[in-house]
Write an enzyme that holds these catalytic residues in place. Sequence first.
Site, PDB file in Angstrom:
ATOM      1  N   LEU A  84      53.155  93.747 -14.980  1.00  0.00           N
ATOM      2  CA  LEU A  84      52.075  92.895 -15.471  1.00  0.00           C
ATOM      3  C   LEU A  84      52.672  91.906 -16.453  1.00  0.00           C
ATOM      4  O   LEU A  84      53.565  92.256 -17.225  1.00  0.00           O
ATOM      5  CB  LEU A  84      51.006  93.730 -16.186  1.00  0.00           C
ATOM      6  CG  LEU A  84      50.180  94.685 -15.314  1.00  0.00           C
ATOM      7  CD1 LEU A  84      49.390  95.634 -16.216  1.00  0.00           C
ATOM      8  CD2 LEU A  84      49.242  93.919 -14.405  1.00  0.00           C
ATOM      9  N   ASP A  85      52.173  90.666 -16.457  1.00  0.00           N
ATOM     10  CA  ASP A  85      52.710  89.710 -17.417  1.00  0.00           C
ATOM     11  C   ASP A  85      52.262  90.075 -18.825  1.00  0.00           C
ATOM     12  O   ASP A  85      51.406  90.938 -19.032  1.00  0.00           O
ATOM     13  CB  ASP A  85      52.337  88.274 -17.041  1.00  0.00           C
ATOM     14  CG  ASP A  85      50.840  88.008 -17.093  1.00  0.00           C
ATOM     15  OD1 ASP A  85      50.214  88.333 -18.110  1.00  0.00           O
ATOM     16  OD2 ASP A  85      50.300  87.451 -16.123  1.00  0.00           O
ATOM     17  N   GLY A  86      52.842  89.400 -19.802  1.00  0.00           N
ATOM     18  CA  GLY A  86      52.634  89.785 -21.191  1.00  0.00           C
ATOM     19  C   GLY A  86      51.187  89.765 -21.645  1.00  0.00           C
ATOM     20  O   GLY A  86      50.777  90.579 -22.475  1.00  0.00           O
TER      21      GLY A  86
END
Length: 202
Positions: A47-49
Amino acid sequence: MQETGHRYFIINKPANMVSQFISSHNVGLLGDLDFDFPEGIHAIGRLDGNSEGLLILTTNKKVTKLLFQGAVPHKRVYLVQVVNKVSEESLNKLRTGVTIRIKGGEDYITPVCEVSIVESPELLAKQAHALPEYIPVTWLLIILTEGKFRQVRKMVKAIHHKCKRLIRVSIEDLVLGDLEPGCVKEIEEKDFFELLKIDNWQ
């Protein structure tokens, strides 16, 4: 001892944390979580930040290929908060495919997927709190069987809405459930693959 000696975990990844243990940037890391992970652990289906929710960690390097590169696609479910009300026309665009830009600068038409409006997101994810009341929002439940880089955010942008929160709530039958943000849960190997509907893992 588990059958292969590998270990499997899910975490509820909070926002402002990358799906890595090491980074050259000043960002929140998985190692900041209050848990003693085993050597060789890594994240699967990152998952992105800014995104939240279900993240898989394992010492088994075969999981990425089995889960995301196999012939049978695996269902991923996302709870998405967007600014402003989403029209039925826009919902249908998401369902039937929108054009997004993918790696290499190419245009890509997303495949057919399931999209619905959720009236009570707290039933799906504890951390799904709303923005201030004066800001109109829509909560969407989006079910995909693929995951291009930042795909859900790009899909929402394609219908001219801004994504404020993105929470992955499940991959197949492996669900976030009531796991609190920042918490870790270990899963037995057999149960892990059964929940992900992977038969050929041994």
